[in-house]
Write a protein that holds these residues in place. Structure first.
Motif, mmCIF file in Angstrom:
data_model
loop_
_atom_site.group_PDB
_atom_site.id
_atom_site.type_symbol
_atom_site.label_atom_id
_atom_site.label_comp_id
_atom_site.label_asym_id
_atom_site.label_seq_id
_atom_site.Cartn_x
_atom_site.Cartn_y
_atom_site.Cartn_z
ATOM 1 N N GLN A 27 0.828 -1.210 0.000
ATOM 2 C CA GLN A 27 0.000 0.000 0.000
ATOM 3 C C GLN A 27 0.859 1.257 0.000
ATOM 4 O O GLN A 27 0.568 2.219 -0.712
ATOM 5 C CB GLN A 27 -0.950 0.000 1.208
ATOM 6 N N SER A 31 0.976 3.906 -3.054
ATOM 7 C CA SER A 31 0.692 5.327 -2.837
ATOM 8 C C SER A 31 1.807 6.206 -3.418
ATOM 9 O O SER A 31 1.537 7.196 -4.100
ATOM 10 C CB SER A 31 0.519 5.589 -1.345
ATOM 11 N N ARG A 87 1.842 5.839 -7.304
ATOM 12 C CA ARG A 87 0.671 6.496 -7.883
ATOM 13 C C ARG A 87 0.897 7.993 -7.986
ATOM 14 O O ARG A 87 0.672 8.604 -9.035
ATOM 15 C CB ARG A 87 -0.570 6.215 -7.043
ATOM 16 N N PHE A 109 -6.234 1.180 -9.956
ATOM 17 C CA PHE A 109 -6.932 0.610 -8.817
ATOM 18 C C PHE A 109 -5.907 0.182 -7.777
ATOM 19 O O PHE A 109 -4.910 -0.469 -8.103
ATOM 20 C CB PHE A 109 -7.773 -0.595 -9.249
ATOM 21 N N SER A 110 -6.147 0.572 -6.542
ATOM 22 C CA SER A 110 -5.238 0.202 -5.452
ATOM 23 C C SER A 110 -5.353 -1.285 -5.175
ATOM 24 O O SER A 110 -6.298 -1.938 -5.633
ATOM 25 C CB SER A 110 -5.593 0.991 -4.195
ATOM 26 N N GLY A 153 -6.372 -2.562 -2.651
ATOM 27 C CA GLY A 153 -7.641 -2.746 -1.956
ATOM 28 C C GLY A 153 -8.843 -2.586 -2.867
ATOM 29 O O GLY A 153 -9.985 -2.703 -2.424
ATOM 30 N N GLY A 154 -8.627 -2.236 -4.137
ATOM 31 C CA GLY A 154 -9.718 -2.110 -5.094
ATOM 32 C C GLY A 154 -10.271 -0.701 -5.228
ATOM 33 O O GLY A 154 -11.246 -0.479 -5.943
ATOM 34 N N LYS A 155 -9.659 0.269 -4.567
ATOM 35 C CA LYS A 155 -10.144 1.647 -4.649
ATOM 36 C C LYS A 155 -9.591 2.300 -5.919
ATOM 37 O O LYS A 155 -8.388 2.240 -6.179
ATOM 38 C CB LYS A 155 -9.694 2.416 -3.414
ATOM 39 N N PRO A 156 -10.480 2.942 -6.718
ATOM 40 C CA PRO A 156 -10.002 3.549 -7.970
ATOM 41 C C PRO A 156 -9.414 4.952 -7.727
ATOM 42 O O PRO A 156 -9.907 5.716 -6.916
ATOM 43 C CB PRO A 156 -11.267 3.644 -8.819
ATOM 44 N N TYR A 157 -8.362 5.271 -8.459
ATOM 45 C CA TYR A 157 -7.758 6.603 -8.470
ATOM 46 C C TYR A 157 -7.615 6.996 -9.929
ATOM 47 O O TYR A 157 -7.291 6.166 -10.782
ATOM 48 C CB TYR A 157 -6.378 6.591 -7.802
ATOM 49 N N SER A 158 -7.847 8.289 -10.213
ATOM 50 C CA SER A 158 -7.758 8.705 -11.611
ATOM 51 C C SER A 158 -7.116 10.078 -11.722
ATOM 52 O O SER A 158 -7.158 10.885 -10.799
ATOM 53 C CB SER A 158 -9.154 8.737 -12.242
#
Length: 192
Positions: A26, A30, A33, A56-57, A59-64
């Protein structure tokens, strides 16, 4: 590195996974990213490119990240024809519009500056007129140094001035009303 095991479902079986590795992933995600988004921003800024990144992290969280926006770049990508197209940067298309707008604003600024100069000259002329009037005036002394007779004369002169101002205002109002009526009559005649 200290840590503890957690159970993770992998495929059809549950497996123990060392928790320290998850935290490290993680942290690495971070950092990478933010570096990736920084490079994408540089590419968009320096090359006038349209860029979109979706990540996608673990953990499945999307970042754009997108320039001008992820939606705009995705829409453009999805609606591209199969044949290759030559793309003209938006800055080059908008350049003549910007130049025309700058020209209009420049003309407005010049007109305003001319009005300002005219008003400044008018102000100087009024200042000179006031100075000349003071020299001609019989009331050259400051008001607190005048005697009762002189104050009564000033009051009388102020009353006369007030009446002349009222009369002039009435004249101006009458002429503006006539002008307005003539404009309305002209518009009515043109509309018929």
């Amino acid at each position: 590195m200290g840590g503890f095991f957690i159970w993770v479902r992998s495929g059809d079986k549950n497996e123990p996974l060392f928790f320290g590795r998850i935290v490290a992933r993680q942290v690495t995600f971070s950092k990478r990213r933010s570096g990736l988004f920084k490079k994408a921003n540089e590419l968009a800024t320096l090359c006038a490119a349209q860029v979109a990144i979706v990540v996608f992290s673990p953990g499945g969280k999307p970042y754009s990240f997108g320039h001008p926006s992820v939606e705009a770049v995705a829409e453009r990508f999805l609606t591209l024809n199969l044949r290759s197209r030559v793309s003209i940067p938006r800055q080059l298309v908008a350049q003549p519009q910007r130049e025309a707008k700058v020209e209009r604003l420049s003309r407005r600024l010049n007109a305003i500056l001319k009005k300002l100069q005219a008003e400044m000259k008018r102000g100087e002329m009024l200042d000179e007129a006031v100075k000349a009037a003071r020299k001609r005036s019989k009331f050259r002394k400051p008001i607190n140094e005048l005697n009762l007779h002189e104050l009564i004369e000033i009051r009388k002169a102020m009353g006369q001035l007030r009446e002349r101002v009222k009369q002039r205002i009435s004249e101006i109002e009458a002429s503006s009303s006539l002008l307005l009526l003539s404009k309305m009559a002209t518009k009515q005649a043109e509309s018929k």
